[in-house]
Design a protein around this motif. Structure first.
Motif, short mmCIF file in Angstrom:
data_model
loop_
_atom_site.label_atom_id
_atom_site.label_comp_id
_atom_site.label_asym_id
_atom_site.label_seq_id
_atom_site.Cartn_x
_atom_site.Cartn_y
_atom_site.Cartn_z
N LEU A 74 12.38 4.55 5.54
CA LEU A 74 13.03 4.73 4.24
C LEU A 74 12.45 5.94 3.53
O LEU A 74 11.22 6.06 3.39
CB LEU A 74 12.84 3.49 3.37
N THR A 84 13.50 2.09 -2.51
CA THR A 84 12.93 1.93 -1.17
C THR A 84 11.77 0.94 -1.17
O THR A 84 11.60 0.19 -0.20
CB THR A 84 12.48 3.29 -0.59
N ALA A 88 11.86 -2.30 1.23
CA ALA A 88 10.75 -2.55 2.15
C ALA A 88 10.14 -3.93 1.91
O ALA A 88 9.75 -4.62 2.85
CB ALA A 88 9.68 -1.47 2.00
N VAL A 95 10.93 -2.38 8.22
CA VAL A 95 10.63 -1.03 7.75
C VAL A 95 9.29 -0.60 8.34
O VAL A 95 8.25 -1.17 8.04
CB VAL A 95 10.59 -0.96 6.22
N LEU A 98 7.63 4.47 5.35
CA LEU A 98 8.07 4.61 3.96
C LEU A 98 7.61 5.97 3.49
O LEU A 98 6.43 6.32 3.59
CB LEU A 98 7.44 3.50 3.12
N THR A 100 7.98 8.48 0.15
CA THR A 100 8.41 8.71 -1.22
C THR A 100 8.24 10.18 -1.54
O THR A 100 7.15 10.74 -1.38
CB THR A 100 7.60 7.85 -2.20
N THR A 105 6.31 4.83 -6.89
CA THR A 105 5.77 3.89 -5.90
C THR A 105 5.33 2.63 -6.67
O THR A 105 4.15 2.44 -6.94
CB THR A 105 4.59 4.49 -5.12
N HIS A 163 5.76 -5.06 0.79
CA HIS A 163 5.92 -3.62 1.01
C HIS A 163 4.60 -2.95 1.36
O HIS A 163 4.58 -1.87 1.97
CB HIS A 163 6.54 -2.95 -0.22
N VAL A 166 3.99 -2.14 5.24
CA VAL A 166 4.63 -1.06 6.01
C VAL A 166 3.52 -0.22 6.64
O VAL A 166 2.63 0.26 5.94
CB VAL A 166 5.53 -0.20 5.10
N LYS A 169 2.92 5.06 5.58
CA LYS A 169 3.38 5.37 4.22
C LYS A 169 2.95 6.78 3.85
O LYS A 169 1.75 7.11 3.93
CB LYS A 169 2.82 4.35 3.22
#
Length: 230
Positions: A74, A84, A88, A95, A98, A100, A105, A163, A166, A169
């Motif tokens: 994502l 997102t 997630a 996912v 991730l 961003t 966040t 999340h 994940v 990140k």
């Protein structure tokens, strides 16, 4: 691991069209890429109703991706980072990456409103003065940009914490100083730099990371995919 699908979520007032050049470049490189438009925006403007908010944006994309085959990476730009994070959190195990991009966040209970400074809050309120429902695009936005649901910018997000699990990140800060001191994102990047679960980058762009073409963003996505598949 199967080749993940890269899902690109735009920022406030923008639609899938913003990512068109990046989708083309990623596809040409052999990746699976999908850009989305959130309900109430751009070509989905007619879906705006009294329930259009952050939670409905998260739910809409979660429902769309739940039946998508394979793993997901994502990518959320600006406001898209709120969405997102929510997706997630709602799809644990699906996912695998991730990313961003100059965005939010959030943790449980955060909102865009609570995460920005007075200058950005002023845009939310002044921008919504015309309709009381939609925040009008900033003057420098692309002509295709449309009003953004105010409710999605002030609603607090609900997260379970899933999340955090994940495995890959990345956070990318648009390091060109055009937004300073208005931008809330340098503070977010600084905080994540101290978190070993995040990889933080500086991008040589303004907040409009695609203004000069897709190369910077595609290079970032390539790094995320390398971590995911490596």
């Amino acid at each position: 691991m199967s080749t993940p699908t890269v899902v690109l979520v735009p920022g406030a007032c923008h639609g899938a069209w913003w990512y068109a050049s990046a989708v083309d470049a990623l596809t040409a490189a052999g990746h699976r890429a999908l850009a989305v438009t959130l309900p109430g925006l751009c070509e989905r403007a007619d879906e705006l109703d009294g329930s259009t908010n952050l939670a409905s944006h998260v739910a809409d994309l979660t429902d769309r991706l739940r039946d998508q085959d394979g793993d997901l990476v994502l990518v959320g730009h600006s406001y898209g980072g709120m969405v997102t994070a929510g997706v997630a959190d709602a799809l644990p195990g699906r996912v695998v990456g991730l990313c961003t991009v100059d965005g939010f966040t959030p943790e449980d209970g955060d909102s865009c409103w609570s995460s920005v400074n007075h200058a950005m809050r002023d845009w939310y309120i002044r921008g919504a003065a015309r309709s009381g429902v939609l925040v009008d695009p900033m003057p420098q936005f692309d002509p295709r940009a449309t009003g953004h649901p105010l409710a999605s910018l002030v609603q607090r997000i609900t997260l379970t914490g899933a999340h955090h699990d994940v495995p890959v990140k990345h956070y990318a800060l648009a390091a060109n100083p055009a937004w300073t001191p208005t931008s809330p994102f340098p503070r977010i990047a600084e905080k994540l730099s101290a978190d070993p679960t995040w990889t933080v980058h500086d991008l040589p762009t303004t907040h409009n990371v695609l203004a000069d073409g897709p190369d910077v963003l595609v290079g970032l996505v390539d790094r995320v995919l390398a971590d995911v598949t490596g």
